[in-house]
Design a protein around this motif. Structure first.
Motif, PDB file in Angstrom:
ATOM      1  N   GLY A  49       4.713   2.271  -0.259  1.00  0.00           N
ATOM      2  CA  GLY A  49       3.612   3.207  -0.035  1.00  0.00           C
ATOM      3  C   GLY A  49       3.819   4.088   1.188  1.00  0.00           C
ATOM      4  N   LEU A  50       5.047   4.145   1.702  1.00  0.00           N
ATOM      5  CA  LEU A  50       5.325   4.942   2.898  1.00  0.00           C
ATOM      6  C   LEU A  50       5.796   6.349   2.558  1.00  0.00           C
ATOM      7  N   LEU A  51       6.217   6.530   1.325  1.00  0.00           N
ATOM      8  CA  LEU A  51       6.609   7.856   0.832  1.00  0.00           C
ATOM      9  C   LEU A  51       5.917   8.076  -0.493  1.00  0.00           C
ATOM     10  N   GLU A  52       5.371   9.265  -0.653  1.00  0.00           N
ATOM     11  CA  GLU A  52       4.717   9.561  -1.919  1.00  0.00           C
ATOM     12  C   GLU A  52       5.764  10.038  -2.932  1.00  0.00           C
ATOM     13  N   PRO A  53       5.827   9.408  -4.109  1.00  0.00           N
ATOM     14  CA  PRO A  53       6.799   9.888  -5.094  1.00  0.00           C
ATOM     15  C   PRO A  53       6.453  11.298  -5.554  1.00  0.00           C
ATOM     16  N   THR A  54       7.461  12.080  -5.877  1.00  0.00           N
ATOM     17  CA  THR A  54       7.239  13.395  -6.480  1.00  0.00           C
ATOM     18  C   THR A  54       6.744  13.198  -7.913  1.00  0.00           C
ATOM     19  N   ASP A  55       7.230  12.114  -8.520  1.00  0.00           N
ATOM     20  CA  ASP A  55       6.815  11.787  -9.879  1.00  0.00           C
ATOM     21  C   ASP A  55       6.996  10.280 -10.084  1.00  0.00           C
ATOM     22  N   GLY A  56       6.345   9.751 -11.114  1.00  0.00           N
ATOM     23  CA  GLY A  56       6.450   8.317 -11.396  1.00  0.00           C
ATOM     24  C   GLY A  56       5.434   7.527 -10.596  1.00  0.00           C
ATOM     25  N   GLU A  57       5.428   6.221 -10.818  1.00  0.00           N
ATOM     26  CA  GLU A  57       4.466   5.400 -10.076  1.00  0.00           C
ATOM     27  C   GLU A  57       5.003   3.995  -9.825  1.00  0.00           C
ATOM     28  N   ALA A  58       4.415   3.372  -8.812  1.00  0.00           N
ATOM     29  CA  ALA A  58       4.823   2.006  -8.473  1.00  0.00           C
ATOM     30  C   ALA A  58       3.582   1.163  -8.238  1.00  0.00           C
ATOM     31  N   THR A  59       3.603  -0.062  -8.740  1.00  0.00           N
ATOM     32  CA  THR A  59       2.535  -1.007  -8.401  1.00  0.00           C
ATOM     33  C   THR A  59       3.158  -2.232  -7.744  1.00  0.00           C
ATOM     34  N   VAL A  60       2.431  -2.746  -6.769  1.00  0.00           N
ATOM     35  CA  VAL A  60       2.878  -3.926  -6.030  1.00  0.00           C
ATOM     36  C   VAL A  60       1.700  -4.885  -5.954  1.00  0.00           C
ATOM     37  N   ALA A  61       1.920  -6.111  -6.400  1.00  0.00           N
ATOM     38  CA  ALA A  61       0.866  -7.139  -6.395  1.00  0.00           C
ATOM     39  C   ALA A  61      -0.414  -6.642  -7.075  1.00  0.00           C
ATOM     40  N   GLY A  62      -0.248  -5.826  -8.093  1.00  0.00           N
ATOM     41  CA  GLY A  62      -1.400  -5.364  -8.867  1.00  0.00           C
ATOM     42  C   GLY A  62      -2.076  -4.122  -8.308  1.00  0.00           C
ATOM     43  N   PHE A  63      -1.601  -3.635  -7.179  1.00  0.00           N
ATOM     44  CA  PHE A  63      -2.195  -2.430  -6.576  1.00  0.00           C
ATOM     45  C   PHE A  63      -1.219  -1.271  -6.684  1.00  0.00           C
ATOM     46  N   ASP A  64      -1.761  -0.072  -6.830  1.00  0.00           N
ATOM     47  CA  ASP A  64      -0.908   1.100  -6.731  1.00  0.00           C
ATOM     48  C   ASP A  64      -0.297   1.114  -5.321  1.00  0.00           C
ATOM     49  N   ALA A  65       0.977   1.539  -5.250  1.00  0.00           N
ATOM     50  CA  ALA A  65       1.666   1.510  -3.949  1.00  0.00           C
ATOM     51  C   ALA A  65       0.962   2.356  -2.892  1.00  0.00           C
ATOM     52  N   SER A  66       0.170   3.339  -3.323  1.00  0.00           N
ATOM     53  CA  SER A  66      -0.512   4.187  -2.333  1.00  0.00           C
ATOM     54  C   SER A  66      -1.835   3.579  -1.853  1.00  0.00           C
ATOM     55  N   ASP A  67      -2.251   2.455  -2.461  1.00  0.00           N
ATOM     56  CA  ASP A  67      -3.539   1.824  -2.137  1.00  0.00           C
ATOM     57  C   ASP A  67      -3.409   1.020  -0.824  1.00  0.00           C
ATOM     58  N   PRO A  68      -4.222   1.331   0.188  1.00  0.00           N
ATOM     59  CA  PRO A  68      -4.126   0.590   1.450  1.00  0.00           C
ATOM     60  C   PRO A  68      -4.277  -0.927   1.264  1.00  0.00           C
ATOM     61  N   GLU A  69      -4.992  -1.345   0.219  1.00  0.00           N
ATOM     62  CA  GLU A  69      -5.150  -2.786  -0.054  1.00  0.00           C
ATOM     63  C   GLU A  69      -3.795  -3.447  -0.316  1.00  0.00           C
TER      64      GLU A  69
END
Ligand code: ATP
Length: 230
Positions: A49-69
């Motif tokens: 979650g430290l870099l915003e993708p130009t495209d695509g998505e990532a989830t970690v532990a059930g959260f979107d990588a951009s989610d502060p949680e």
């Protein structure tokens, strides 16, 4: 536990990462290997979650990588950790424990336990006076301060002497045995073969092969496989 789908990162006109897709199961150690500039750091930073993708998505532990949680579940070890030279390991770790709102008694026990496991006796020495290996151990201790389920370690053994390299790898292996899900990047096969369940090999921003090590050797042959990993 980790799911990366078609991650892409552009810097201006330059495509640093393209079509990066992989998943990592709970408790698995996943290696990302490749030469300088392959796109390992960029990929790991998008997961963290430290870099915003130009495209695509990532989830970690059930959260979107951009989610502060998501950050609460994550321990990220950057390739170069900015350590505050005037701080001692304890004051540095306490600073991060406060950031993560770890209760005082839990934080103290966790800090001392981790520093002991990492063989870091010099609690009162300033970080600026420590060797590179000791600093790396403090950075590893920092990645564990919130007791995360997921660890993303960017070349944790780079630039270390062989003894400290082995130490870091063995310590990471212990963390895996404790059930952490780990993504671990390296230039070198030597750093990943003993601990990784599966690897992705990156070159020029793309994953060019993935699987367990034996599968890759069968698929690509020893010679080509080594080209990417030495
Ligand atoms: P290394 O092993 O050297 O750390 P890496 O596999 O981690 O390499 P990245 O750091 O992800 O590779 O870089 C991938 C490519 O993107 C490189 O060509 C790099 O120069 C480029 N790059 C990385 N960050 C930026 C940036 N902020 N602006 C422009 N280009 C960048």
């Amino acid at each position: 536990m980790i799911d990366a789908r078609e991650l892409r990162k552009e810097y201006g006109n330059f495509v640093a990462v393209e079509g990066s897709t992989f998943s990592v199961d709970r408790g698995e150690v996943f290696g990302v290997i490749g030469p300088n500039g392959a796109g390992k750091t960029t990929t790991l930073k998008m997961l963290a979650g430290l870099l915003e993708p130009t495209d695509g998505e990532a989830t970690v532990a059930g959260f979107d990588a951009s989610d502060p949680e998501m950050r609460k579940q994550l321990g990220f070890l950057p390739e170069e950790s900015p350590l505050y030279e005037e701080m001692t390991p304890i004051s540095y770790l306490q600073f991060f424990a406060d950031l993560y709102e770890v209760p005082g008694d839990v934080a103290e026990e966790r800090m001392l336990d981790t520093l002991e496991k990492l063989d870091l006796e010099h609690h009162d020495r300033k970080l600026g006076d420590m060797s590179k290996g000791m600093k790396r151990k403090v950075a590893i201790a920092r990645s564990l301060i919130n007791d995360p389920d997921v660890l993303i370690y960017d070349e944790p053994a780079s630039g270390l002497d062989p003894l400290t390299t082995n130490y870091v790898i063995e310590f990471t292996e212990q963390l895996a045995e404790e059930g952490k899900t780990i993504v671990f990047s390296a230039h070198n096969l030597f750093h990943v073969e003993s601990i990784c369940d599966r690897v992705a090999i990156m070159n020029d921003g793309q994953i060019v092969a993935r699987g367990d090590l034996e599968e890759l050797q069968d698929q690509y042959g020893e010679r080509r496989y080594r080209v990417y990993t030495t």
